[in-house]
Design a protein around this motif. Structure first.
Motif, PDB file in Angstrom:
ATOM      1  N   GLN A 118       0.830  -1.206   0.000  1.00  0.00           N
ATOM      2  CA  GLN A 118       0.000   0.000   0.000  1.00  0.00           C
ATOM      3  C   GLN A 118       0.866   1.259   0.000  1.00  0.00           C
ATOM      4  OE1 GLN A 118      -2.509  -0.133   3.465  1.00  0.00           O
ATOM      5  NE2 GLN A 118      -1.068   1.005   4.701  1.00  0.00           N
ATOM      6  N   GLU A 119       0.248   2.366  -0.405  1.00  0.00           N
ATOM      7  CA  GLU A 119       0.975   3.635  -0.483  1.00  0.00           C
ATOM      8  C   GLU A 119       1.223   4.270   0.881  1.00  0.00           C
ATOM      9  OE1 GLU A 119      -0.386   6.536  -3.288  1.00  0.00           O
ATOM     10  OE2 GLU A 119      -0.858   4.996  -4.763  1.00  0.00           O
ATOM     11  N   THR A 120       0.261   4.194   1.776  1.00  0.00           N
ATOM     12  CA  THR A 120       0.420   4.824   3.084  1.00  0.00           C
ATOM     13  C   THR A 120       1.387   4.004   3.929  1.00  0.00           C
ATOM     14  OG1 THR A 120      -1.822   5.698   2.994  1.00  0.00           O
ATOM     15  CG2 THR A 120      -0.784   5.608   5.157  1.00  0.00           C
ATOM     16  N   ARG A 121       2.346   4.694   4.530  1.00  0.00           N
ATOM     17  CA  ARG A 121       3.346   4.043   5.366  1.00  0.00           C
ATOM     18  C   ARG A 121       3.194   4.574   6.787  1.00  0.00           C
ATOM     19  NH1 ARG A 121       8.875   5.150   6.767  1.00  0.00           N
ATOM     20  NH2 ARG A 121       8.663   7.106   5.655  1.00  0.00           N
ATOM     21  N   PHE A 122       3.244   3.690   7.762  1.00  0.00           N
ATOM     22  CA  PHE A 122       3.087   4.055   9.165  1.00  0.00           C
ATOM     23  C   PHE A 122       4.417   3.886   9.894  1.00  0.00           C
ATOM     24  CE2 PHE A 122      -1.083   2.894   7.698  1.00  0.00           C
ATOM     25  CZ  PHE A 122      -1.904   3.840   8.276  1.00  0.00           C
ATOM     26  N   GLU A 134       2.019   7.679  16.273  1.00  0.00           N
ATOM     27  CA  GLU A 134       2.014   6.980  14.985  1.00  0.00           C
ATOM     28  C   GLU A 134       1.877   8.058  13.908  1.00  0.00           C
ATOM     29  OE1 GLU A 134      -0.709   3.484  13.325  1.00  0.00           O
ATOM     30  OE2 GLU A 134      -1.800   5.362  13.643  1.00  0.00           O
ATOM     31  N   THR A 135       2.696   7.970  12.871  1.00  0.00           N
ATOM     32  CA  THR A 135       2.588   8.897  11.751  1.00  0.00           C
ATOM     33  C   THR A 135       2.229   8.106  10.502  1.00  0.00           C
ATOM     34  OG1 THR A 135       4.184  10.444  12.682  1.00  0.00           O
ATOM     35  CG2 THR A 135       3.794  10.595  10.315  1.00  0.00           C
ATOM     36  N   ALA A 136       1.144   8.533   9.868  1.00  0.00           N
ATOM     37  CA  ALA A 136       0.737   7.955   8.589  1.00  0.00           C
ATOM     38  C   ALA A 136       1.247   8.889   7.503  1.00  0.00           C
ATOM     39  CB  ALA A 136      -0.778   7.826   8.515  1.00  0.00           C
ATOM     40  N   ALA A 137       2.181   8.404   6.708  1.00  0.00           N
ATOM     41  CA  ALA A 137       2.730   9.193   5.603  1.00  0.00           C
ATOM     42  C   ALA A 137       1.877   8.924   4.368  1.00  0.00           C
ATOM     43  CB  ALA A 137       4.184   8.815   5.355  1.00  0.00           C
ATOM     44  N   ARG A 138       1.165   9.967   3.943  1.00  0.00           N
ATOM     45  CA  ARG A 138       0.262   9.858   2.800  1.00  0.00           C
ATOM     46  C   ARG A 138       0.638  10.895   1.751  1.00  0.00           C
ATOM     47  NH1 ARG A 138      -4.448   9.634   7.080  1.00  0.00           N
ATOM     48  NH2 ARG A 138      -4.637   7.385   7.282  1.00  0.00           N
ATOM     49  N   ARG A 139       0.172  10.672   0.560  1.00  0.00           N
ATOM     50  CA  ARG A 139       0.427  11.617  -0.527  1.00  0.00           C
ATOM     51  C   ARG A 139      -0.090  13.019  -0.172  1.00  0.00           C
ATOM     52  NH1 ARG A 139      -1.768   9.542  -6.027  1.00  0.00           N
ATOM     53  NH2 ARG A 139      -1.476   7.630  -4.883  1.00  0.00           N
ATOM     54  N   GLU A 140      -1.237  13.078   0.492  1.00  0.00           N
ATOM     55  CA  GLU A 140      -1.851  14.360   0.859  1.00  0.00           C
ATOM     56  C   GLU A 140      -1.138  15.047   2.014  1.00  0.00           C
ATOM     57  OE1 GLU A 140      -4.091  11.354   1.737  1.00  0.00           O
ATOM     58  OE2 GLU A 140      -3.750  11.146  -0.407  1.00  0.00           O
ATOM     59  N   ASP A 184       1.367  14.119   5.893  1.00  0.00           N
ATOM     60  CA  ASP A 184       1.486  13.238   7.053  1.00  0.00           C
ATOM     61  C   ASP A 184       0.448  13.581   8.113  1.00  0.00           C
ATOM     62  OD1 ASP A 184       3.650  12.339   5.677  1.00  0.00           O
ATOM     63  OD2 ASP A 184       5.146  12.976   7.139  1.00  0.00           O
ATOM     64  N   VAL A 185      -0.014  12.537   8.805  1.00  0.00           N
ATOM     65  CA  VAL A 185      -0.937  12.692   9.921  1.00  0.00           C
ATOM     66  C   VAL A 185      -0.323  11.962  11.111  1.00  0.00           C
ATOM     67  CG1 VAL A 185      -3.238  12.177  10.804  1.00  0.00           C
ATOM     68  CG2 VAL A 185      -2.932  12.790   8.397  1.00  0.00           C
ATOM     69  N   THR A 186      -0.146  12.684  12.220  1.00  0.00           N
ATOM     70  CA  THR A 186       0.438  12.105  13.422  1.00  0.00           C
ATOM     71  C   THR A 186      -0.596  12.139  14.531  1.00  0.00           C
ATOM     72  OG1 THR A 186       2.644  12.811  12.785  1.00  0.00           O
ATOM     73  CG2 THR A 186       2.309  12.289  15.104  1.00  0.00           C
ATOM     74  N   MET A 187      -0.698  11.026  15.261  1.00  0.00           N
ATOM     75  CA  MET A 187      -1.650  10.958  16.370  1.00  0.00           C
ATOM     76  C   MET A 187      -1.080  10.115  17.508  1.00  0.00           C
ATOM     77  SD  MET A 187      -4.475   8.579  14.394  1.00  0.00           S
ATOM     78  CE  MET A 187      -5.746   9.290  15.345  1.00  0.00           C
ATOM     79  N   PRO A 188      -1.615  10.301  18.725  1.00  0.00           N
ATOM     80  CA  PRO A 188      -1.166   9.481  19.847  1.00  0.00           C
ATOM     81  C   PRO A 188      -1.404   7.997  19.554  1.00  0.00           C
ATOM     82  CG  PRO A 188      -2.594  11.250  20.606  1.00  0.00           C
ATOM     83  CD  PRO A 188      -2.668  11.236  19.111  1.00  0.00           C
ATOM     84  N   PHE A 189      -0.546   7.158  20.115  1.00  0.00           N
ATOM     85  CA  PHE A 189      -0.640   5.733  19.823  1.00  0.00           C
ATOM     86  C   PHE A 189      -0.142   4.954  21.032  1.00  0.00           C
ATOM     87  CE2 PHE A 189       0.569   1.805  17.515  1.00  0.00           C
ATOM     88  CZ  PHE A 189      -0.583   1.627  16.773  1.00  0.00           C
ATOM     89  N   ARG A 190      -0.783   3.823  21.289  1.00  0.00           N
ATOM     90  CA  ARG A 190      -0.323   2.930  22.352  1.00  0.00           C
ATOM     91  C   ARG A 190      -0.350   1.500  21.833  1.00  0.00           C
ATOM     92  NH1 ARG A 190      -5.407   4.863  25.902  1.00  0.00           N
ATOM     93  NH2 ARG A 190      -6.958   3.993  24.527  1.00  0.00           N
ATOM     94  N   LEU A 191       0.547   0.713  22.366  1.00  0.00           N
ATOM     95  CA  LEU A 191       0.741  -0.644  21.865  1.00  0.00           C
ATOM     96  C   LEU A 191       1.052  -1.571  23.028  1.00  0.00           C
ATOM     97  CD1 LEU A 191       1.082  -2.001  18.988  1.00  0.00           C
ATOM     98  CD2 LEU A 191       3.515  -1.695  19.324  1.00  0.00           C
ATOM     99  N   THR A 192       0.433  -2.736  23.029  1.00  0.00           N
ATOM    100  CA  THR A 192       0.758  -3.771  24.001  1.00  0.00           C
ATOM    101  C   THR A 192       1.138  -5.028  23.235  1.00  0.00           C
ATOM    102  OG1 THR A 192      -0.835  -2.879  25.581  1.00  0.00           O
ATOM    103  CG2 THR A 192      -0.089  -5.141  25.944  1.00  0.00           C
TER     104      THR A 192
END
Length: 124
Positions: free
Chosen positions: A58-62, A86-92, A94-102
């Motif tokens: 896919q084009e979007t990279r996280f 987490e940053t989603a790199a998109r053609r339009e 980048d979008v960055t938002m808080p993220f948590r992971l377990t």
């Protein structure tokens, strides 16, 4: 072989690189799952591998940046809790938002530490 504290970094780097084969290797071989707060539920290694193959194309990279992490082990079971962005790199743009992971991990004598279950969420 990965040590428990390196599992989060390997997952993050492989996901950011969209490297399906590396992602497959960081999870347990026999059974693994991945669930997100956005409704994605991949139960079983076959579904997980298919998801990684599709994601790699896919084009979007996280990518991830971690501010805080805790790593714990009890015998051959371990878990990692991480908070960051987490940053989603998109053609339009980048979008960055808080993220948590377990990560719930298992230690295998041959494979080392590997992810058996991953839960990801984006608090809003």
């Amino acid at each position: 072989m990965l040590e428990l504290d390196a599992v989060l970094d390997e997952f993050s780097e492989a996901f950011g690189a969209q490297d399906a084969e590396r992602l497959k290797r960081v999870f347990t071989r026999d059974h693994a799952s991945l669930v997100t707060s956005e409704g994605l539920a991949l139960i079983g290694t076959d579904r997980l591998h298919l998801f990684f193959d599709v994601y790699a194309q896919q084009e979007t990279r996280f990518t991830f940046e971690w501010d805080y992490r805790e790593v714990h082990a009890a015998g051959d079971a371990g878990w990692v809790v991480a908070f960051g962005r987490e940053t989603a790199a998109r053609r339009e743009g980048d979008v960055t938002m808080p993220f948590r992971l377990t990560l719930v991990c298992r230690r295998d004598p041959e494979q080392g530490w590997a992810i058996a279950h991953l839960h990801a969420s984006s608090p809003v």
